[in-house]
Write an enzyme that holds these catalytic residues in place. Structure first.
Site, PDB file in Angstrom:
ATOM      1  N   SER A 121       0.810  -1.222   0.000  1.00  0.00           N
ATOM      2  CA  SER A 121       0.000   0.000   0.000  1.00  0.00           C
ATOM      3  C   SER A 121       0.837   1.263   0.000  1.00  0.00           C
ATOM      4  O   SER A 121       0.334   2.335  -0.337  1.00  0.00           O
ATOM      5  CB  SER A 121      -0.916   0.032   1.233  1.00  0.00           C
ATOM      6  OG  SER A 121      -1.909  -0.939   1.137  1.00  0.00           O
ATOM      7  N   THR A 171      -1.594   4.439   3.234  1.00  0.00           N
ATOM      8  CA  THR A 171      -2.444   5.140   2.270  1.00  0.00           C
ATOM      9  C   THR A 171      -2.681   6.592   2.652  1.00  0.00           C
ATOM     10  O   THR A 171      -2.503   7.486   1.811  1.00  0.00           O
ATOM     11  CB  THR A 171      -3.762   4.370   2.066  1.00  0.00           C
ATOM     12  OG1 THR A 171      -3.442   2.997   1.818  1.00  0.00           O
ATOM     13  CG2 THR A 171      -4.552   4.915   0.895  1.00  0.00           C
ATOM     14  N   GLU A 173     -10.277   6.720   2.695  1.00  0.00           N
ATOM     15  CA  GLU A 173      -9.858   5.322   2.529  1.00  0.00           C
ATOM     16  C   GLU A 173     -10.649   4.340   3.398  1.00  0.00           C
ATOM     17  O   GLU A 173     -10.727   4.507   4.618  1.00  0.00           O
ATOM     18  CB  GLU A 173      -8.370   5.179   2.917  1.00  0.00           C
ATOM     19  CG  GLU A 173      -7.848   3.763   2.650  1.00  0.00           C
ATOM     20  CD  GLU A 173      -6.642   3.357   3.495  1.00  0.00           C
ATOM     21  OE1 GLU A 173      -6.386   3.994   4.530  1.00  0.00           O
ATOM     22  OE2 GLU A 173      -5.980   2.380   3.108  1.00  0.00           O
TER      23      GLU A 173
END
Lengths: 654, 654
Positions: free
Chosen positions: A224, A285, A440
């Site tokens: 990620s 993220t 997210e």
């Protein structure tokens, strides 16, 4: 951690980090001369970046050359067919100091088993905060070293102009989300009659669909960190990297940086930035929007970067996001309470000093002042999942209060609450400057890693509901037509559904081979039983009405640790494998009536893993037409930056 | 097989077919009154269909009602809010004869283990070849039975008009092809530098991408028969069905039919139809264009349907495709040679009598007269794969000549050869009427079923090359702008890539647990080794240069039989499991140095299985804008039919 270690000291530390690089000397550097950004890198006009060059002198192994490390390498840049110029002249920089260190790696698994690392001496220079300003121009960067060797990198400035087409962007990221998962979530939550869905996902309603390729710079399976960096910077990097290319030095904070869309948008337009995640907010993220480090696990530094940007090297102007919502309270609260804040500081205080209102629960979030900057930290670690908040709510007891007082965090908001509030604040504060919001759904991936399929799909459905609620909020504020809404993933995680399982029949059989007969494929898969009314305490059209039907999905991953599988919802959350004598084995407490399965992954692995697969991109709003078809993840940065008109033909300062 | 069996005789046969329906009385019929087409069915204006109604009187089991079978049920149709009319009056039909039969099924796996079927008496009527002609109109079909019970079906005629927007359609179907597979094939065949592909798939270049949902009428995992029928007719059906809804009668040829796009296009425009597949040509995906049977395995009848259409019930006009290319020679050649042609006929002769040139190899295909109809049958069974024709070419010896003389079929064309020739013939013969071509890469799915990943991905790459060559052919003929080109799958097959495997290290370890350490995920996945130059005898930019690198893909399925895995290319083709004592177990000859894995599927299963996943749709040409976003597989029929202007407001006869 930011201390510049001397070459001598590094050599002392050598054995400690010898296994850091495995099976490759250094990603992005197949020759002995390394240029970062590497060959094939693309840039936005005016985007800041650092350059790092390295020369490797391998002392043993298949690449050994019997030369001392080259201290007199040359590095030039040429635009098109023009004459190459020394990089310092080209960018008007002072010549930086020569750096030097040792570097080691294993050439393959046999070498690792034998504990025989390959070793190289490295010389290097870094050139900080430069930019290229001519859209469409191509450059050749040339490193000359070791008496006549050269490494060339072709760099392209994408042909994008300074024309803004959207006021706002909302980028939804379903971490690890694949088409396989969306299909499964739809089947669980939406009723169909004779093969026709009576309602569909919000994602199904987007006018434009694309696929993005997620591979890393130097490995085809990504994590990620570098995949988020690719989306935010237009530059592919290596696993674990946030906003940098990975060099071979030990310092995780000296790697060459690239400016992110959050930094560019803020520097060039003064618009507002919002960062929302259901993970601890220092996770890859959200972190990749402002952090620049080779190691995503430098969590305290990531938190500091949200507030202060990067201060250890001259970098871009940054004054903090307008909205920062998520988990990870242990990185904020006072060290007196056991907090792990950067350099021993209380980051609630640090944020408050800079004018942030600090929110700790859904109640205060709902009441927040939409004219003020907002830091919302709602629990330690990752936030509670939708399933834990709505169906198996006693699990909320396991989450710790953001205050650091060790009481449970019972009043956590969901992604929908956080995102809708973020839109309100960003719209109010940005006025005519517009906003960039990243939201997210982090635990799709986190739950899939634990083979906790239903919990993951619940997160995906909450993301879908959040998108729907966000459109309603945009409509209410009258800004839907000036807001580009994107929904994508940073990478895929393995997952597939192949039929159904009669969980009652499975539990009633006494051998694994007989239990396998409980699985029904093709015509025996039947219809979804998750949409039949169950005995649950909530009713919501966007979610299953029964999470634990007799006929469950036959679902799973291809890459797994040892585990046992009964295909039923995991009411308390799942830990499929535990470590015994250094090897991951079946968790004796998990799925006791299930089928025992040997893992397919190395026995060191306790979790499922990411997939190679391209992931979907859904687009609606200004520039939506750019997002159809198939493209690389870095293209999403250029499409977003182009739509925001962030390309700059000349330096607009820091 | 077409004999109408009496109720009495059927009852005698009862025990024989008692297991035909398992766990559900009858798909699409949750109540005791069944209407086909069922509730939620959509129609193209003017599309022919049959109606079948059934009334079930269960004699035991959970639905037993203690009533005799109802012989006096009523069936009416009403448009919108108008007064319902008897179906015979509505369509101007004679009242059909009452049919009756017995029907049995198992209610669940426990009932099956105990061999306790549930039994129902069934009464039924069928109304043949009707159509609805008002675009946008909604109808309510009502079956009244058992003294006051009713089953209602809402039918909608899609609001499409008789306006043609494309001259030609080419529909490419990658059988079982998923996004996961496309991503893997790209990685194997196309070189990348620092994360940037230097060339990409032809599929990556399409301007429009969509996703289609593939589930069946009565099960969420589909097979190729009913999924192809959904694409060709706009009607979802049940597993194994070609162009019909499955009723509960024993006769596989009396089920209610729906007109296909090939039949509609031929009847309404006189345009040419081409059917190309690498499977035996009677296989589900090609067969569903003209066949109408509940059992896809009625291969001889499928072949007859290509030539003669459906003759046992009054049906639509059909005079054969202009092009029919594929395998399955055993269904064509003379019974004297052991041929299995329908009703003992030689179908080469039957086709020749109707003006078809008959082609048996690539040489004659290349030389074929493009002004004549063409039947090309190139081997018995399924055709040789790309890998077997190009890399491991000695395998071609295993294929038998289409002549029936038992010699090898060494001169087989590939999908590219067949498709490009088909386009030439169709363009030449259709003149201004246009053509519809379906071209199928069948062995993507067939090889995946056998866990023969590389062979499957080779087929996918051949499909991609075929698409590229087809565009070149369309350009050459000057008809690219008047041809809608679609690429999709009929359904997904399980498959995923999660990293790489050091096959040398794996082979060198002596236990399965140690062998698992050969797997590298994330940064240890490294880069594709398939694009490095190998020792192979061909060079082609669209395919890997080395199919058997040391670092292979860590790939597999989630649903598998028992098998052993070494991740290397299967040079002779793969059989992962064999049956011993009625159970599928590891094939002792397969992947001898591999890791032994228990299957995840029932022990009766020797193969991998299909996936739930939505599959991609790539579109270029007239109406391409209709194919973005997410929709159901049946919508593809309506989008194609709409683009061809096939909706008809009044009957244009047969």
């Amino acid at each position: 951690m930011k201390v510049k270690l001397s070459y001598r000291l590094l050599f002392v530390l050598f054995t400690k980090w010898a296994s850091a690089q495995t099976y490759r000397r250094l990603g992005g550097c197949p020759t002995l001369g390394c240029v970062f950004p590497p060959d094939q890198a693309d840039f936005l006009a005016g985007q800041y970046f650092d350059i790092r060059v390295e020369v490797h002198a391998p002392k043993n192994g298949s690449e050994a050359i019997g030369l001392p490390p080259d201290k007199h390498f040359k590095f030039t840049i040429a635009k098109g067919t023009e004459e190459p110029k020394p990089v310092t002249e080209y960018f008007g920089l002072q010549e930086p100091e020569l750096e030097a260190w040792g570097h080691s790696w294993y050439e393959d698994l046999f070498a690792e088993d034998e504990q025989k690392p390959s070793i190289a001496d490295v010389t290097s220079k870094a050139y900080r905060r430069v930019a290229l300003h001519e859209p469409g121009a191509e450059y050749t960067a040339t490193l000359s070293y070791n008496n006549g060797s050269t490494t060339k990198a072709t760099w392209l400035v994408r042909d994008l102009q300074d024309v803004r087409k959207t006021k706002n962007i909302i980028l939804f990221i379903g971490d690890g989300m694949t088409t396989n998962m969306i299909t499964a979530a739809r089947l669980m939550a939406h009723k169909s009659i004779n093969g026709k869905y009576q309602s569909t996902m919000q994602m199904d309603k987007f006018p434009v669909l694309g696929h993005q390729m997620t591979h890393s710079l130097d490995s085809f399976i990504t994590d990620s960190a570098n995949s988020a960096s690719a989306l935010y910077t237009g530059h592919k990097s290596s696993v674990n990297c946030l906003g940098v290319y990975a060099d071979s030095s030990q310092d995780p904070f000296d790697d060459p940086k690239v400016e992110t869309i959050a930094e560019l948008f803020h520097r060039l337009t003064g618009g507002s930035v919002g960062i929302v995640s259901t993970a601890m907010i220092s996770d890859a993220t959200p972190g990749a929007l402002t952090a620049h480090t080779r190691l995503r696990d430098e969590h305290p530094a990531v938190i500091d970067s949200f507030l202060n940007g990067i201060t250890n090297y001259t970098w871009t102007e940054w004054s903090g996001p307008d909205v920062l919502f998520g988990g990870g309270a242990e990185l904020f609260y006072s060290p007196a309470l056991g907090g792990e804040g950067y350099q021993g500081k209380d980051y609630y205080e640090e944020f408050a000093k800079r004018g942030y209102q600090v929110l700790w629960n859904q109640t205060s979030l709902a009441d927040a002042n939409i004219s003020e900057k907002a830091l919302g930290i709602f629990t330690e670690g990752n936030m509670a999942t939708w399933l834990d908040r709505n169906v198996y709510a006693t699990n909320a007891q396991k989450f710790l209060s953001p205050s650091g007082d060790q009481t449970p965090a019972l009043d956590q908001p969901g992604l929908e609450n956080m995102t809708v509030k973020a839109i309100e604040i960003l719209h109010q504060r940005s006025a005519d400057k517009g906003f960039f919001l990243m939201s997210e759904a982090a635990s799709i991936d986190k739950a899939m890693h634990k083979l906790d399929y239903n919990r993951a799909l619940g997160e995906l459905l909450e993301l879908d509901q959040t998108i729907k609620a966000s459109f309603e909020q945009l409509d209410e504020l009258g800004i839907r037509k000036e807001t580009l809404v994107l929904v994508t993933a940073d990478h895929g995680h393995g997952f597939d559904v192949m039929g159904s399982v009669d969980t009652k029949y499975l539990a009633a059989q006494d051998t694994d081979r007989k239990k396998r007969s409980a699985i029904g494929t093709y015509e025996k898969s039947g219809l979804s039983q998750y949409t039949n009314t169950g005995n649950l305490t909530y009713v919501d059209a966007n979610f299953p009405s029964n999470w634990d039907p007799r006929y469950a999905l036959f679902q799973g991953l291809t890459g797994t640790p040892d585990h046992r599988e009964n295909f039923r919802v995991n009411k308390e959350g799942r830990t499929p494998a535990v470590v015994v004598d250094g090897e991951a084995v079946v968790n004796p407490d998990d799925a006791k009536d299930g089928i025992t399965r040997d893992g397919t992954l190395p026995v060191s692995e306790q979790q499922g893993v990411h997939s190679l697969t391209d992931v979907p991109v859904f687009a609606e709003g200004p520039c939506q037409e750019l997002f159809g078809g198939v493209y690389n993840n870095v293209d999403i940065f250029f499409k977003m930056a182009g739509c925001l008109g962030l390309a700059r033909g000349q330096d607009e300062g820091r």
